[in-house]
Scaffold this active site. Sequence first.
Site, PDB file in Angstrom:
ATOM      1  N   TYR B  13       0.928  -1.164  -0.014  1.00 30.34           N
ATOM      2  CA  TYR B  13      -0.111   0.153  -0.043  1.00 30.34           C
ATOM      3  C   TYR B  13       0.904   1.150  -0.109  1.00 30.34           C
ATOM      4  O   TYR B  13       1.902   1.149   0.499  1.00 30.34           O
ATOM      5  CB  TYR B  13      -0.934  -0.077   1.169  1.00 30.34           C
ATOM      6  CG  TYR B  13      -2.103  -0.973   1.150  1.00 30.34           C
ATOM      7  CD1 TYR B  13      -3.091  -0.602   0.367  1.00 30.34           C
ATOM      8  CD2 TYR B  13      -1.873  -2.320   1.639  1.00 30.34           C
ATOM      9  CE1 TYR B  13      -4.219  -1.600   0.311  1.00 30.34           C
ATOM     10  CE2 TYR B  13      -2.712  -3.337   1.530  1.00 30.34           C
ATOM     11  CZ  TYR B  13      -4.003  -2.961   0.781  1.00 30.34           C
ATOM     12  OH  TYR B  13      -5.260  -4.010   0.639  1.00 30.34           O
ATOM     13  N   CYS B  14       0.234   2.255  -0.243  1.00 33.95           N
ATOM     14  CA  CYS B  14       1.081   3.697  -0.373  1.00 33.95           C
ATOM     15  C   CYS B  14       1.446   3.965   0.826  1.00 33.95           C
ATOM     16  O   CYS B  14       0.846   3.669   1.921  1.00 33.95           O
ATOM     17  CB  CYS B  14      -0.281   4.774  -0.616  1.00 33.95           C
ATOM     18  SG  CYS B  14       0.255   6.321  -0.385  1.00 33.95           S
ATOM     19  N   PRO B  15       2.800   4.404   1.123  1.00 33.26           N
ATOM     20  CA  PRO B  15       3.529   5.067  -0.048  1.00 33.26           C
ATOM     21  C   PRO B  15       4.403   3.915  -0.676  1.00 33.26           C
ATOM     22  O   PRO B  15       5.260   4.396  -1.437  1.00 33.26           O
ATOM     23  CB  PRO B  15       4.219   6.135   0.535  1.00 33.26           C
ATOM     24  CG  PRO B  15       4.630   5.407   2.043  1.00 33.26           C
ATOM     25  CD  PRO B  15       3.479   4.611   2.362  1.00 33.26           C
TER      26      PRO B  15
END
Lengths: 160, 76
Positions: B13-15
């Site tokens: 997942y981000c980042p």
Amino acid sequence: MADKEKMTIIVFSGEMDKALAAFNLAIGGATSGMEVTMFFTFWGLNVIKKNEGGIESKGIMRKMLNFMNRGGAKRLPLSKFHMLGMGDWMMKKLMKDVNFPHVEELMAVAKEFGVKFVACTTSMGIMGISKDAFIPEVDSFAGVATYLADAKESKINLFV
Amino acid sequence: MKADETLDCVGLYCPMPIVHTARKMKELKTGQVLEILSDDEGIKEDMPNWCKATGNECLVIQEEKGVYRAFVKKSG
């Protein structure tokens, strides 16, 4: 190339979820080529305290404060659903399930991309915390004038 | 589309997809194309915006069965 764009983040909070958000933003800025500075103040100092050892301080009240407010990236509680530590454990498990890094790992990524860490000396003075209490990744120790000098030149200034 | 290198960020997942992309782009030469695989839907918006910020070119983002393939050309 022109000067790099700048970004500052004040980390006032000492909670895991807020620290995650702050590092996520810092990493986003740094990986996009911005020069990012994080100012850790008040409870936020807990994020950059060493995980090991005790916090040395003088006087009974400061000793008590630093005992109860030990800090360290590994020990940060959640701002909600702390539930005597059960919520923290659950959140860490949920994060691990989806391979999301913890605070310490995000902190290392931030450093890899050159994010600067500044610790607030006023908060250190009030709480009686010495420089030795902090991780070596802290770049400098400073106050409001330094923050403002940076913030004035920055396009993005956040308070977490 | 043909890429010079592929980065598998499925499950991240981000980042993190952006972090891995930024790391990899440092190794590539100007003009080379990096393919990034991700199942985080945010990548659809994030990759073009990251490219805009860094001066790289997001050529195309394809979707297949919940996996996004972003092709990014190193510029400048």
